[in-house]
Design an enzyme around this catalytic site. Structure first.
Site, PDB file in Angstrom:
ATOM      1  N   ASN A 151       0.874  -1.177   0.000  1.00 20.91           N
ATOM      2  CA  ASN A 151       0.000   0.000   0.000  1.00 20.91           C
ATOM      3  C   ASN A 151       0.913   1.230   0.000  1.00 20.91           C
ATOM      4  O   ASN A 151       2.113   1.110   0.276  1.00 20.91           O
ATOM      5  CB  ASN A 151      -0.976  -0.038   1.196  1.00 20.91           C
ATOM      6  CG  ASN A 151      -0.284   0.128   2.537  1.00 20.91           C
ATOM      7  OD1 ASN A 151       0.524   1.043   2.714  1.00 20.91           O
ATOM      8  ND2 ASN A 151      -0.570  -0.750   3.486  1.00 20.91           N
ATOM      9  N   ASP A 164       2.677  -8.511   9.250  1.00 19.62           N
ATOM     10  CA  ASP A 164       1.395  -7.795   9.354  1.00 19.62           C
ATOM     11  C   ASP A 164       0.348  -8.566  10.169  1.00 19.62           C
ATOM     12  O   ASP A 164      -0.799  -8.123  10.270  1.00 19.62           O
ATOM     13  CB  ASP A 164       0.826  -7.517   7.947  1.00 19.62           C
ATOM     14  CG  ASP A 164       1.433  -6.266   7.309  1.00 19.62           C
ATOM     15  OD1 ASP A 164       1.969  -5.407   8.040  1.00 19.62           O
ATOM     16  OD2 ASP A 164       1.362  -6.145   6.063  1.00 19.62           O
ATOM     17  N   ASN A 168      -7.705  -7.699  10.069  1.00 21.91           N
ATOM     18  CA  ASN A 168      -7.728  -8.294   8.733  1.00 21.91           C
ATOM     19  C   ASN A 168      -7.817  -9.813   8.739  1.00 21.91           C
ATOM     20  O   ASN A 168      -7.817 -10.440   7.682  1.00 21.91           O
ATOM     21  CB  ASN A 168      -6.487  -7.885   7.934  1.00 21.91           C
ATOM     22  CG  ASN A 168      -6.393  -6.391   7.767  1.00 21.91           C
ATOM     23  OD1 ASN A 168      -5.345  -5.804   7.969  1.00 21.91           O
ATOM     24  ND2 ASN A 168      -7.503  -5.755   7.432  1.00 21.91           N
ATOM     25  N   ARG A 202      -8.694  -3.714  -1.979  1.00 21.75           N
ATOM     26  CA  ARG A 202      -8.436  -5.005  -1.326  1.00 21.75           C
ATOM     27  C   ARG A 202      -9.624  -5.957  -1.539  1.00 21.75           C
ATOM     28  O   ARG A 202      -9.550  -6.867  -2.332  1.00 21.75           O
ATOM     29  CB  ARG A 202      -8.138  -4.816   0.163  1.00 21.75           C
ATOM     30  CG  ARG A 202      -6.877  -3.986   0.427  1.00 21.75           C
ATOM     31  CD  ARG A 202      -5.640  -4.659  -0.151  1.00 21.75           C
ATOM     32  NE  ARG A 202      -4.420  -3.957   0.127  1.00 21.75           N
ATOM     33  CZ  ARG A 202      -3.691  -4.087   1.231  1.00 21.75           C
ATOM     34  NH1 ARG A 202      -4.082  -4.879   2.190  1.00 21.75           N
ATOM     35  NH2 ARG A 202      -2.576  -3.401   1.382  1.00 21.75           N
ATOM     36  N   HIS A 243      -8.389   0.401   2.847  1.00 22.32           N
ATOM     37  CA  HIS A 243      -9.354  -0.399   3.614  1.00 22.32           C
ATOM     38  C   HIS A 243     -10.433   0.543   4.127  1.00 22.32           C
ATOM     39  O   HIS A 243     -10.142   1.697   4.483  1.00 22.32           O
ATOM     40  CB  HIS A 243      -8.685  -1.025   4.854  1.00 22.32           C
ATOM     41  CG  HIS A 243      -7.986  -2.324   4.627  1.00 22.32           C
ATOM     42  ND1 HIS A 243      -6.851  -2.687   5.329  1.00 22.32           N
ATOM     43  CD2 HIS A 243      -8.273  -3.374   3.817  1.00 22.32           C
ATOM     44  CE1 HIS A 243      -6.468  -3.897   4.944  1.00 22.32           C
ATOM     45  NE2 HIS A 243      -7.298  -4.332   4.031  1.00 22.32           N
ATOM     46  N   ASP A 247     -11.677   0.681   6.995  1.00 18.47           N
ATOM     47  CA  ASP A 247     -11.427   1.186   8.353  1.00 18.47           C
ATOM     48  C   ASP A 247     -10.355   2.280   8.399  1.00 18.47           C
ATOM     49  O   ASP A 247     -10.012   2.769   9.462  1.00 18.47           O
ATOM     50  CB  ASP A 247     -11.117   0.047   9.340  1.00 18.47           C
ATOM     51  CG  ASP A 247      -9.754  -0.605   9.127  1.00 18.47           C
ATOM     52  OD1 ASP A 247      -9.022  -0.211   8.190  1.00 18.47           O
ATOM     53  OD2 ASP A 247      -9.413  -1.523   9.895  1.00 18.47           O
ATOM     54  N   ALA A 300       3.043   1.172   8.142  1.00 26.05           N
ATOM     55  CA  ALA A 300       2.506   0.022   7.382  1.00 26.05           C
ATOM     56  C   ALA A 300       1.088   0.315   6.899  1.00 26.05           C
ATOM     57  O   ALA A 300       0.455  -0.530   6.262  1.00 26.05           O
ATOM     58  CB  ALA A 300       2.499  -1.227   8.253  1.00 26.05           C
ATOM     59  N   CYS A 354      -7.015  -1.169  13.490  1.00 27.73           N
ATOM     60  CA  CYS A 354      -6.702  -2.424  12.786  1.00 27.73           C
ATOM     61  C   CYS A 354      -5.786  -3.331  13.590  1.00 27.73           C
ATOM     62  O   CYS A 354      -5.483  -4.434  13.167  1.00 27.73           O
ATOM     63  CB  CYS A 354      -6.216  -2.192  11.362  1.00 27.73           C
ATOM     64  SG  CYS A 354      -5.048  -0.916  11.143  1.00 27.73           S
TER      65      CYS A 354
HETATM   66  N1  ARG Z   1       0.377  -3.453   5.919  1.00 27.67           N
HETATM   67  C1  ARG Z   1      -0.965  -3.906   6.094  1.00 27.67           C
HETATM   68  C2  ARG Z   1      -1.610  -4.095   4.746  1.00 27.67           C
HETATM   69  O1  ARG Z   1      -1.359  -3.311   3.879  1.00 27.67           O
HETATM   70  C3  ARG Z   1      -1.726  -2.959   6.956  1.00 27.67           C
HETATM   71  C4  ARG Z   1      -3.102  -3.409   7.300  1.00 27.67           C
HETATM   72  C5  ARG Z   1      -3.852  -2.448   8.136  1.00 27.67           C
HETATM   73  N2  ARG Z   1      -5.136  -2.960   8.415  1.00 27.67           N
HETATM   74  C6  ARG Z   1      -6.318  -2.315   8.327  1.00 27.67           C
HETATM   75  N3  ARG Z   1      -7.385  -2.935   8.677  1.00 27.67           N
HETATM   76  N4  ARG Z   1      -6.396  -1.129   7.822  1.00 27.67           N
HETATM   77  O2  ARG Z   1      -2.349  -5.021   4.503  1.00 27.67           O
END
Ligand code: ARG
Length: 268
Positions: free
Chosen positions: A19, A63, A69, A135, A164, A166, A252, A258
């Site tokens: 991402n 992660d 997730n 995603r 995402h 969230d 990240a 999350c």
């Molecule tokens: N590095 C992870 C990814 O890109 C971060 C996930 C963060 N999770 C979230 N629910 N926003 O998948």
């Protein structure tokens, strides 16, 4: 009492880029990440009386600490994720095993479709909202709706920084949510306005600090530090705001929300 699933970031780091937030040249400090995670854990367990279950960390799965997730748990049924990127695929068996061993019913979507769990699927009251494009896939929403016997409001995400749901929508209570409007397609902005009467917009600057990735525990909201506008808005609306530092997780693309998965959602 609220129950959440978390995972210590013992093997966390920026080892791939899936991402726009992630840059291997901008490495997270794992020691600091562990301390930030522990502060969040203590706030939840000691300050907010949350019961936190722990998923064991696994080397090579940096992660895994983003337990939101892992999947989506509704009425004791755990719907496991199917990750868009190969880099996260190996998390799935660890998560499903954890739920299966604790006698949860475990399901995956009946047809292959990308679905990234609570990262892309959030309840506002009894309404389930799901994000798609970067995603999770739109098709997954239909399969999820059939599997859960619930209606799903599909929202199209428009900005890869908010990949995402969230990262740009934070349900606060039935009929009320904080959100970053520009992260949604125009049609989905309209849909949100129809479905959620009280929408509190966050500023671009605070959205970029993942203000919307806040963890809501009853009337308490755990917000990333450095989001004064949202914190003030929430305080004025009668919430108890708790600020936490998640600078290392921001690298990240993650914040407080999350790092936790809801274990007691009932979707009735
Ligand atoms: N590095 C992870 C990814 O890109 C971060 C996930 C963060 N999770 C979230 N629910 N926003 O998948």
């Amino acid at each position: 009492m609220t129950r959440l699933l978390m995972c210590r970031p013992d093997h966390y780091g920026i080892y791939y880029e899936i991402n726009p937030w992630m840059d291997r040249g901008h490495q997270a400090d794992r020691g600091v990440a562990v301390r930030q995670w522990e502060a969040l854990y203590r706030l939840l367990t000691e300050g907010l009386q949350v019961q936190v279950e722990l998923l064991p960390p696994v080397p090579g799965l940096p992660d895994l600490c983003f337990t939101a997730n892992a999947g989506l748990l509704v009425n004791g049924l755990f719907v496991s994720s199917r990750f868009r990127y190969r880099e996260r695929e190996a998390e799935v068996p660890h998560c499903t095993q954890w739920f299966a061993e604790r006698n949860y019913r475990v399901a995956c979507l009946p047809e292959p479709a990308f679905f990234e769990g609570e990262g892309d699927a959030l309840f506002c009251g009894n309404d389930l909202f799901a994000g798609h494009r970067f995603r999770s896939e739109l098709h997954a929403h239909q399969l999820l709706a059939e599997l859960l016997g619930l209606r799903v409001h599909s929202l199209e995400l428009a900005d890869p920084w908010f990949y995402h749901l969230d990262t740009c929508l934070c349900p606060l209570q039935p009929g009320r949510a904080a959100y970053y409007p520009e992260a949604f397609s125009p049609a989905s902005q309209r849909l949100l306005k129809e479905a959620i009467p009280e929408l509190l917009p966050v500023t671009e600057a605070e959205a970029k600090r993942l203000a919307c990735n806040a963890l809501v525990i009853g009337r308490s909201v755990v917000v990333n530090a450095g989001c004064p506008h949202l914190s003030r808005t929430l305080t004025e609306a009668g919430y108890h705001v708790h600020e936490v530092e998640t600078t290392e997780f921001l690298k990240a693309g993650g914040g407080p929300k999350c790092l936790a998965l809801s274990l007691d959602r009932d979707g009735s």
